[in-house]
Scaffold this motif. Structure first.
Motif, mmCIF file in Angstrom:
data_model
loop_
_atom_site.group_PDB
_atom_site.id
_atom_site.type_symbol
_atom_site.label_atom_id
_atom_site.label_comp_id
_atom_site.label_asym_id
_atom_site.label_seq_id
_atom_site.Cartn_x
_atom_site.Cartn_y
_atom_site.Cartn_z
ATOM 1 N N ALA A 1 43.659 25.781 -7.405
ATOM 2 C CA ALA A 1 44.107 24.469 -6.913
ATOM 3 C C ALA A 1 45.604 24.509 -6.598
ATOM 4 O O ALA A 1 46.062 23.913 -5.600
ATOM 5 N N PHE A 2 46.378 25.200 -7.451
ATOM 6 C CA PHE A 2 47.798 25.392 -7.163
ATOM 7 C C PHE A 2 47.985 26.108 -5.826
ATOM 8 O O PHE A 2 48.851 25.732 -5.015
ATOM 9 N N TYR A 3 47.184 27.137 -5.609
ATOM 10 C CA TYR A 3 47.299 27.910 -4.370
ATOM 11 C C TYR A 3 47.029 27.032 -3.150
ATOM 12 O O TYR A 3 47.793 27.048 -2.175
ATOM 13 N N TYR A 4 45.952 26.261 -3.195
ATOM 14 C CA TYR A 4 45.638 25.371 -2.075
ATOM 15 C C TYR A 4 46.723 24.311 -1.907
ATOM 16 O O TYR A 4 47.029 23.891 -0.789
ATOM 17 N N PHE A 5 47.288 23.861 -3.014
ATOM 18 C CA PHE A 5 48.367 22.877 -2.948
ATOM 19 C C PHE A 5 49.565 23.449 -2.195
ATOM 20 O O PHE A 5 50.130 22.797 -1.297
ATOM 21 N N PHE A 6 49.932 24.689 -2.537
ATOM 22 C CA PHE A 6 51.063 25.325 -1.848
ATOM 23 C C PHE A 6 50.737 25.577 -0.377
ATOM 24 O O PHE A 6 51.597 25.413 0.503
ATOM 25 N N MET A 7 49.495 25.970 -0.071
ATOM 26 C CA MET A 7 49.100 26.259 1.307
ATOM 27 C C MET A 7 48.989 24.991 2.158
ATOM 28 O O MET A 7 48.950 25.067 3.390
ATOM 29 N N SER A 8 48.943 23.831 1.484
ATOM 30 C CA SER A 8 48.875 22.563 2.222
ATOM 31 C C SER A 8 50.243 22.099 2.701
ATOM 32 O O SER A 8 50.341 21.117 3.441
ATOM 33 N N MET A 9 51.292 22.785 2.277
ATOM 34 C CA MET A 9 52.648 22.410 2.690
ATOM 35 C C MET A 9 52.949 22.996 4.063
ATOM 36 O O MET A 9 53.757 23.920 4.229
ATOM 37 N N THR A 10 52.249 22.491 5.064
ATOM 38 C CA THR A 10 52.375 23.002 6.425
ATOM 39 C C THR A 10 52.021 21.885 7.402
ATOM 40 O O THR A 10 51.469 20.855 7.013
ATOM 41 N N ASN A 11 52.349 22.092 8.672
ATOM 42 C CA ASN A 11 52.007 21.104 9.691
ATOM 43 C C ASN A 11 50.520 21.082 10.003
ATOM 44 O O ASN A 11 49.981 20.068 10.443
ATOM 45 N N LEU A 12 49.867 22.236 9.817
ATOM 46 C CA LEU A 12 48.452 22.363 10.141
ATOM 47 C C LEU A 12 47.775 23.165 9.042
ATOM 48 O O LEU A 12 48.205 24.271 8.720
#
Length: 655
Positions: free
Chosen positions: A134-145
């Motif tokens: 969940a942490f990984y997906y949270f960090f990967m969500s910090m993007t425009n797309l």
């Protein structure tokens, strides 16, 4: 029972007080207490409300008759969930000890405590891996797309078909993403075989999953890094035990409800949301007659409340002795179940929106477990405007829900170790024990970050805490109600709370709850199916390992019982068995001022063993004093008389 507010430290040396300083009554200064009762309630809510409330209950609800499932669910809550919750809270609070120390109530059953520790260890290992993903997906969500929005990535296969078209059709702007929604949906419907970009991102990029559980492959370094972050967060929040975690839960236990509410408001405003909610709640009353539905309801109540993990006993052990844990058990249990129902609205409003856009039934996009959290829901989020924002909120909520449970799992293990050793050094250096357990948990979680990690994670999830929890809970009820004695326990609860347990709970503890627990066990055995992951069938050797994990916690109970019986005094097996079942002399309230009534003679732990000899000596001294006083009275009487020499010299003191 309720005495003055302070006692001097000279009478409370066993509590770790500084000599000469007054300490508060009802305050365990040696072991520690919650800062206030809100901290305990929030921590217990965070413990009970976990990932299962979001990714398991909604799925069970729609699978078992929608709104009709609520009937058996709430019946099981009333007759099994709340009574067991109250039993464990009162058990830990009365003795102020963790899941090992409380078995002074009947030392032969201490193996139940070891079983709880084993279960909490397994869950703590794999649960933090889920949090780290969940942490990984949270960090990967910090993007425009969001990276799982489209299909033109190196990890995608020819079967991939995204709901927003291919990456070539996009320039990365959110406006173009929104404008391509309908075109992408049409493309997906026309494809005969489809894998979603979120599914391929999950399988081929995040996990890079291998083809077999025995093929570990390399460690996924991004996941390993997130696992280290997750364990660091857990350790830092528990660095001062309940004193620090009690402050953290003000945020971790409440903010998920803020996120759920935001997602709920957003979800119900979407096209098709009402269809998802209808699918979630539409009652199919004929299913109420199905035993499987009742079995699922009982199992969900039992597992979601965290019974038999040892965490409830541990958290309650830091309460003050006279805390109203009866009230707390009702509040926490109802909050847990209400959260599950509420989360269902959030999940199915979004899935209904997704099904509307794809022009498919809701059942085709509904999922549970990791499939919901990391495939179905993330894909639905790509359909929303400003999708990274909603993704950040969703995974932040998952992180907080997971951490609330993980705090208690780690504290359960640490408290059991510290209580068992019990020296001043280990109490002062509890932080070192916490760090050691966290480091060990991280190292044991490393294999779950390999390419075969998801196979092992699901194996542990399905076997490590399944029927073993039911057996542990059943034996705990039998021990307290029938070995220690229900009358004794009812008196203990009345001594602690100021009122006896209500008649309903007495009946549930003795009869109804054990029967329901037995039903859950039978249902679990009958319903058993070998675990699979998508199309992958687990080999037999891995299933054997799964059963070994399940039995490893249960086997602690007979092994320790035999050990305790063999070490007990007695000429025959029956005598040793009887002695091993008797409550330890040190069983009872932890603080001296609470050891009233039948616990009063055992107030001081240091003199428990020497008390019989000491009492005999005191009785002899008292007899001597009585004889001496009688002789003095006779002498005074004689001196005050007419001075009869014969009477004065009479050697018979009774004359």
């Amino acid at each position: 029972m309720f005495e003055s507010n302070t006692i001097t430290a000279s009478t409370a040396d066993q509590n770790g007080a500084v000599p000469g300083e007054p300490v508060k009554k009802d305050e365990n200064s040696r072991r520690g207490n919650w800062g206030n009762q809100i901290e305990f309630v929030l921590t217990s809510v965070g413990y009970a409300v976990g990932l299962g409330n979001v990714w398991r209950f909604p799925y069970l609800c729609y699978r078992n008759g929608g709104g009709a499932f609520m009937l058996p669910y709430f019946i099981m809550l009333v007759f099994c969930g709340i009574p067991l919750f109250f039993l464990e809270l009162s058990f830990g609070q009365f003795a102020s000890l963790g899941c090992l120390g409380v078995w002074k109530i009947s030392p032969m059953f201490k193996g139940v405590g070891y079983g709880m520790m084993v279960v909490s260890t397994y869950i703590g290992i794999y649960y933090n891996v889920v949090i780290c993903i969940a942490f990984y997906y949270f960090f990967m969500s910090m993007t425009n797309l969001l990276p799982w929005t489209y299909c033109n990535n190196p990890w995608n296969t020819p079967d991939c078909s995204g709901v927003v078209g291919s990456g070539a059709q996009l320039n990365g702007s959110l406006v173009n993403v929104t404008s391509n929604l309908i075109a992408g949906a049409s493309e997906m419907v026309n494809r005969t075989k489809r894998t979603s970009p979120s599914e391929e991102y999950w399988k081929h990029y995040v996990l890079n999953i291998s083809d077999d559980i025995g093929n570990f492959g390399e460690v996924r370094l991004p996941i390993l890094g997130c696992l280290a972050v997750s364990w660091c967060v857990v350790f830092l929040c528990l660095i001062r035990g309940v004193k620090s975690s009690g402050k953290v839960v003000y945020f971790t236990a409440t903010f998920p409800y803020v996120v759920l509410t935001i997602l709920f408001i957003r979800g119900i405003t979407l096209d098709g949301a009402i269809n998802g909610i209808k699918y979630y709640l539409t009652p199919q009353w004929q299913k109420v007659l199905d035993a499987k539905v009742w079995g699922d309801a009982a199992s969900q109540i039992f597992y979601s409340l965290g019974c038999a993990w040892g965490g409830l006993i541990t958290m309650a052990s830091y309460n003050k002795f006279h805390n109203n844990c009866f009230r707390d058990s009702i509040i926490i249990s109802i909050t847990n179940c209400a959260t599950s129902v509420y989360a269902g609205f959030v999940i199915f409003s979004i899935l209904g929106f997704m099904a509307h856009h794809l022009n498919v039934p809701v059942s085709e996009v509904a999922d549970h477990g990791p499939g919901l959290a990391f495939v179905a829901y993330p894909e639905a989020l790509t359909l929303l405007p400003i999708s990274p924002l909603w993704s950040l909120l969703f995974f932040f909520m998952l992180i907080l829900l997971g951490l609330g449970t993980q705090f208690c799992l780690l504290e359960t293990l640490v408290t059991a170790i510290v209580d068992e050793i019990g020296t001043d050094w280990i109490i002062r250096n509890k932080t070192i024990i916490t760090l050691s357990v966290a480091v060990l948990g991280f190292l044991l979680g490393v294999p779950l970050t390999t390419r075969a990690g998801i196979y092992w994670l699901l194996l542990m999830d399905n076997y490590a805490a399944s029927f073993s929890l039911v057996i542990i809970s059943c034996i705990m009820c039998i021990c307290i109600m029938y070995v220690y004695g229900h009358r004794n326990y009812f008196k203990d609860v009345e001594m602690m709370l100021g009122f006896p347990p209500p008649l309903f709970f007495k009946v549930c503890w003795r009869f109804i709850s054990p029967v329901i627990i037995s039903f859950i066990l039978i249902f679990t055995v009958i319903q058993y199916k070998p675990i699979t992951y998508n199309d992958y069938i687990y080999p037999r050797w891995s299933l054997a390992i799964g059963f070994a994990m399940a039995l490893s916690s249960v086997i602690c109970i007979p092994i320790y019982a035999l050990y305790k019986i063999s070490r007990s005094p007695g000429a025959t097996f029956r005598e040793r068995l009887k002695f091993a079942c008797q409550a330890h002399p040190k069983w009872g309230p932890a603080l001296q001022e609470h050891r009233t009534g039948r616990y009063a003679p055992m107030a001081s732990e240091d003199t428990v063993e020497a008390r019989p000899l000491k009492e005999k000596e005191e009785q002899k001294e008292e007899q001597k004093e009585v004889e001496k006083e009688r002789k003095e009275e006779i002498s005074l009487t004689i001196q005050g008389s007419n001075g009869s020499t014969n009477t004065h010299n009479n050697p018979n003191p009774s004359a």
